[in-house]
Write a protein that holds these residues in place. Sequence first.
Motif, PDB file in Angstrom:
ATOM      1  N   GLN A 210       0.872  -1.821   0.193  1.00 49.30           N
ATOM      2  CA  GLN A 210       0.244   0.120  -0.250  1.00 49.30           C
ATOM      3  C   GLN A 210       0.805   0.928  -0.236  1.00 49.30           C
ATOM      4  O   GLN A 210       1.412   1.334   0.928  1.00 49.30           O
ATOM      5  CB  GLN A 210      -0.895   0.186   0.845  1.00 49.30           C
ATOM      6  CG  GLN A 210      -2.054   0.949   1.036  1.00 49.30           C
ATOM      7  CD  GLN A 210      -2.640   1.337   2.765  1.00 49.30           C
ATOM      8  OE1 GLN A 210      -2.282   0.511   3.403  1.00 49.30           O
ATOM      9  NE2 GLN A 210      -3.291   1.700   2.259  1.00 49.30           N
ATOM     10  N   PHE A 211       0.323   2.351  -1.059  1.00 46.77           N
ATOM     11  CA  PHE A 211       1.280   3.434  -1.178  1.00 46.77           C
ATOM     12  C   PHE A 211       0.250   4.228  -0.824  1.00 46.77           C
ATOM     13  O   PHE A 211      -0.089   4.504  -0.576  1.00 46.77           O
ATOM     14  CB  PHE A 211       1.490   3.832  -2.713  1.00 46.77           C
ATOM     15  CG  PHE A 211       2.697   2.400  -2.920  1.00 46.77           C
ATOM     16  CD1 PHE A 211       4.297   2.768  -3.128  1.00 46.77           C
ATOM     17  CD2 PHE A 211       2.330   1.279  -3.397  1.00 46.77           C
ATOM     18  CE1 PHE A 211       4.974   2.230  -3.640  1.00 46.77           C
ATOM     19  CE2 PHE A 211       3.779   0.618  -3.957  1.00 46.77           C
ATOM     20  CZ  PHE A 211       4.792   0.605  -4.059  1.00 46.77           C
ATOM     21  N   ILE A 212       0.883   5.019   0.407  1.00 46.75           N
ATOM     22  CA  ILE A 212      -0.337   6.301   1.612  1.00 46.75           C
ATOM     23  C   ILE A 212       1.317   7.621   0.698  1.00 46.75           C
ATOM     24  O   ILE A 212       2.287   7.847   0.049  1.00 46.75           O
ATOM     25  CB  ILE A 212      -0.080   5.981   2.336  1.00 46.75           C
ATOM     26  CG1 ILE A 212       1.065   6.934   3.274  1.00 46.75           C
ATOM     27  CG2 ILE A 212      -0.384   4.836   2.903  1.00 46.75           C
ATOM     28  CD1 ILE A 212       1.115   6.732   4.847  1.00 46.75           C
ATOM     29  N   ARG A 213       0.254   8.720   0.478  1.00 46.05           N
ATOM     30  CA  ARG A 213       0.493  10.190   0.125  1.00 46.05           C
ATOM     31  C   ARG A 213       0.294  10.543   2.134  1.00 46.05           C
ATOM     32  O   ARG A 213       1.863  11.718   1.906  1.00 46.05           O
ATOM     33  CB  ARG A 213      -0.814   9.911  -0.347  1.00 46.05           C
ATOM     34  CG  ARG A 213      -0.018  12.020  -0.420  1.00 46.05           C
ATOM     35  CD  ARG A 213      -1.488  12.640  -1.715  1.00 46.05           C
ATOM     36  NE  ARG A 213      -2.825  11.924  -0.835  1.00 46.05           N
ATOM     37  CZ  ARG A 213      -3.767  12.302  -1.757  1.00 46.05           C
ATOM     38  NH1 ARG A 213      -3.873  11.584  -3.073  1.00 46.05           N
ATOM     39  NH2 ARG A 213      -4.937  12.079  -1.332  1.00 46.05           N
TER      40      ARG A 213
ATOM     41  N   ASN B  34       2.421 -10.840   5.190  1.00 50.45           N
ATOM     42  CA  ASN B  34       2.370 -10.235   3.292  1.00 50.45           C
ATOM     43  C   ASN B  34       1.378  -8.741   3.233  1.00 50.45           C
ATOM     44  O   ASN B  34       1.287  -8.025   2.360  1.00 50.45           O
ATOM     45  CB  ASN B  34       1.467 -11.314   3.377  1.00 50.45           C
ATOM     46  CG  ASN B  34      -0.959 -10.696   3.242  1.00 50.45           C
ATOM     47  OD1 ASN B  34      -1.217 -10.571   4.730  1.00 50.45           O
ATOM     48  ND2 ASN B  34      -1.329 -11.354   2.501  1.00 50.45           N
ATOM     49  N   ILE B  35       1.467  -7.410   3.958  1.00 55.26           N
ATOM     50  CA  ILE B  35       0.799  -6.394   3.805  1.00 55.26           C
ATOM     51  C   ILE B  35       2.090  -5.009   4.299  1.00 55.26           C
ATOM     52  O   ILE B  35       2.523  -5.286   5.440  1.00 55.26           O
ATOM     53  CB  ILE B  35       0.017  -6.111   5.161  1.00 55.26           C
ATOM     54  CG1 ILE B  35      -0.899  -6.950   4.369  1.00 55.26           C
ATOM     55  CG2 ILE B  35      -0.289  -4.994   5.003  1.00 55.26           C
ATOM     56  CD1 ILE B  35      -2.607  -6.678   5.182  1.00 55.26           C
ATOM     57  N   HIS B  36       2.170  -4.159   2.843  1.00 51.07           N
ATOM     58  CA  HIS B  36       3.684  -3.567   3.500  1.00 51.07           C
ATOM     59  C   HIS B  36       2.899  -2.119   2.878  1.00 51.07           C
ATOM     60  O   HIS B  36       2.129  -1.935   2.084  1.00 51.07           O
ATOM     61  CB  HIS B  36       4.815  -3.899   2.464  1.00 51.07           C
ATOM     62  CG  HIS B  36       4.835  -5.548   2.256  1.00 51.07           C
ATOM     63  ND1 HIS B  36       5.938  -5.961   3.536  1.00 51.07           N
ATOM     64  CD2 HIS B  36       4.622  -6.504   1.769  1.00 51.07           C
ATOM     65  CE1 HIS B  36       6.183  -7.335   3.269  1.00 51.07           C
ATOM     66  NE2 HIS B  36       5.258  -7.671   2.054  1.00 51.07           N
ATOM     67  N   LEU B  37       3.149  -1.185   3.878  1.00 52.68           N
ATOM     68  CA  LEU B  37       3.201   0.423   3.580  1.00 52.68           C
ATOM     69  C   LEU B  37       3.970   0.847   3.506  1.00 52.68           C
ATOM     70  O   LEU B  37       5.326   1.080   4.329  1.00 52.68           O
ATOM     71  CB  LEU B  37       2.247   0.780   5.099  1.00 52.68           C
ATOM     72  CG  LEU B  37       1.978   1.745   5.411  1.00 52.68           C
ATOM     73  CD1 LEU B  37       0.337   2.113   4.909  1.00 52.68           C
ATOM     74  CD2 LEU B  37       1.180   2.227   6.813  1.00 52.68           C
ATOM     75  N   THR B  38       4.253   1.914   2.239  1.00 50.50           N
ATOM     76  CA  THR B  38       4.951   2.117   2.280  1.00 50.50           C
ATOM     77  C   THR B  38       4.347   4.022   1.710  1.00 50.50           C
ATOM     78  O   THR B  38       3.726   4.168   1.151  1.00 50.50           O
ATOM     79  CB  THR B  38       6.586   1.615   1.092  1.00 50.50           C
ATOM     80  OG1 THR B  38       6.956   2.754   1.057  1.00 50.50           O
ATOM     81  CG2 THR B  38       5.271   1.922   0.689  1.00 50.50           C
ATOM     82  N   ASP B  39       5.740   4.968   1.973  1.00 50.94           N
ATOM     83  CA  ASP B  39       4.981   6.547   1.204  1.00 50.94           C
ATOM     84  C   ASP B  39       6.201   6.326   0.399  1.00 50.94           C
ATOM     85  O   ASP B  39       6.214   7.900  -0.221  1.00 50.94           O
ATOM     86  CB  ASP B  39       5.411   7.358   2.593  1.00 50.94           C
ATOM     87  CG  ASP B  39       6.802   7.771   3.077  1.00 50.94           C
ATOM     88  OD1 ASP B  39       7.576   6.811   3.483  1.00 50.94           O
ATOM     89  OD2 ASP B  39       6.905   8.921   3.575  1.00 50.94           O
TER      90      ASP B  39
END
Length: 554
Positions: free
Chosen positions: A209-212, A317-322
């Motif tokens: 997931q790509f967050i702003r 299996n979930i990855h969070l990044t900006d």
Amino acid sequence: MPVSDNRPFSKVIVIGAGFSGLAMACQLQRKLNCDDYTIYDRSAAPGGAWWANKYPGCAVDIPAVFYSLSFAPNPDFSKVFPPQAEILEYFNGVAKKFDVSRHIVSNTEWEGAYWQEKSKIWLVKLKDLLTGGIFYQECQVLVSAVGGLVNPNLFNLPGVETFQGDIIHTARWKENISFQQKDVIVVGNGCSAAQLVPAISNEAKSVTQFIRTPQHYLHNENIQVSDTWRFIFRHMPIALWILRVVVFLYLEGTAARFNMDANGIKARKASADRSEAYIKRTAPEKYWPLLIPKFEIGCKRRVFDTTKYIGCLQQDNIHLTDDPIVGVQPHSILTQSGQEHSADTILLATGFSLTQYDVELIGRDGRTREDHWDEYGYKEAYKSIAMSGFPNFFYILGPNSGKGHTSTIYSIENYVDLVVTAITPVIKEHSSFVEVKPDSERLYNERLHESITKTVFNTSCGSVSHFYNFFACLRKRVDQEMQYFIDQKSQKNWFIYPWSSFAMWYSTHWDRADDWVYDVSSPKLSNNMQSLTKFSSRPNLAKRNGCSELVSQH
């Protein structure tokens, strides 16, 4: 482009078959006994945002007992925050009950409207999306019930046309899609993403997931409504009404936190502290900097974590990044730091492009909506529903109608009631048009923006000024998103309604009635002057000397 046969005259044309259009149609029939109306919608079926958004996990984030029409209570919701399918089922049930469905024309897009001074009617330009044909239809009253959640933000990145998998926006969901053993990219982290990620996390091989920008996430439980309670609500409507009032008062009690006074600052800090504590006890520590915002709570829409999104970030299996996305390849995406992420499917929870006011609208003397707003310097409307120089034209959920703490349906009903009151003499053929007075429109907006400066929604809020460039090459798009709350020409907030829900109800039901101009030139009207004093239940109408202050010669 082909021009098809024009449609016969309709007393009222409503654009949009979501909750705003449904409420307007129901009240035309219930309060004015008006059956001569047509509803046009660009989608293939009615329901508005609740028809368009079919993504996994989609649900309402306001208790459904209050996210429903007051004149059409529903005792059968399965949960406090029911899923999209139940909201859409409720919507269709109300449309059927009030015989609205036969008035709805789907797959038709509104392309323009032009005031005809001589005949005192609107000429509406429409496009049949199935055939591409253009047709025109005349109406006396035109209502824009178009919402902002219409056109998804675009995903125009270098190489996007080469991607071999599906690219799907949450509001353009592809049915029967499978995520089994797939690497899924989710773009965005607002309300839709918070519902979507937990719903697909157990099926997908991986979710990146790509967050702003961070959000204020608040813990929320979705309680099941038991059969016993549904039985009580069904057979004792007063119980459902009491619950609705309790929810209304509870939500309204949270509104004070948006004020800039000492109590508001204290309440915002307490909410922000609860949000931070929830993240720190639930999410992996490595994600805390990505999840805890620096801006004040209320500057952006809060995310009520009913679906346990924060907790699901613990899954391997979930990855969070900006790390901003800069390009797309056939089976992967590239980021600004130089990393390449495998991708079988790209899911866009990127929100919507605010284009609900882009349609060509030309009022009296050839003045466009843009001309009118340029004169003010910002988007505006009298009580969010009307503009001088645009007779018989109204918005439902127009400029400055948004509230950050309660049900949109409540606002819709109040604005619909005000529109119905204003157009009653027109529908009853006592007047050919109604129009707000310029002085009343300007005074209202001066008061409104003065009140906004006393809330967290003023220009110092930074509701979007804290955004950074999510996609390295999409600075222009981010700048456009900054207009969500703040109008860039004037730095004024064009979205938020700054007063309480009690004030909204009062101003749409019992406030001044001499802000309107009615045409009294027709002989029929002259013979029915007294009836105009009866078109509203507002007590101050009866105090006026005849109709001289309510109706004036244009």
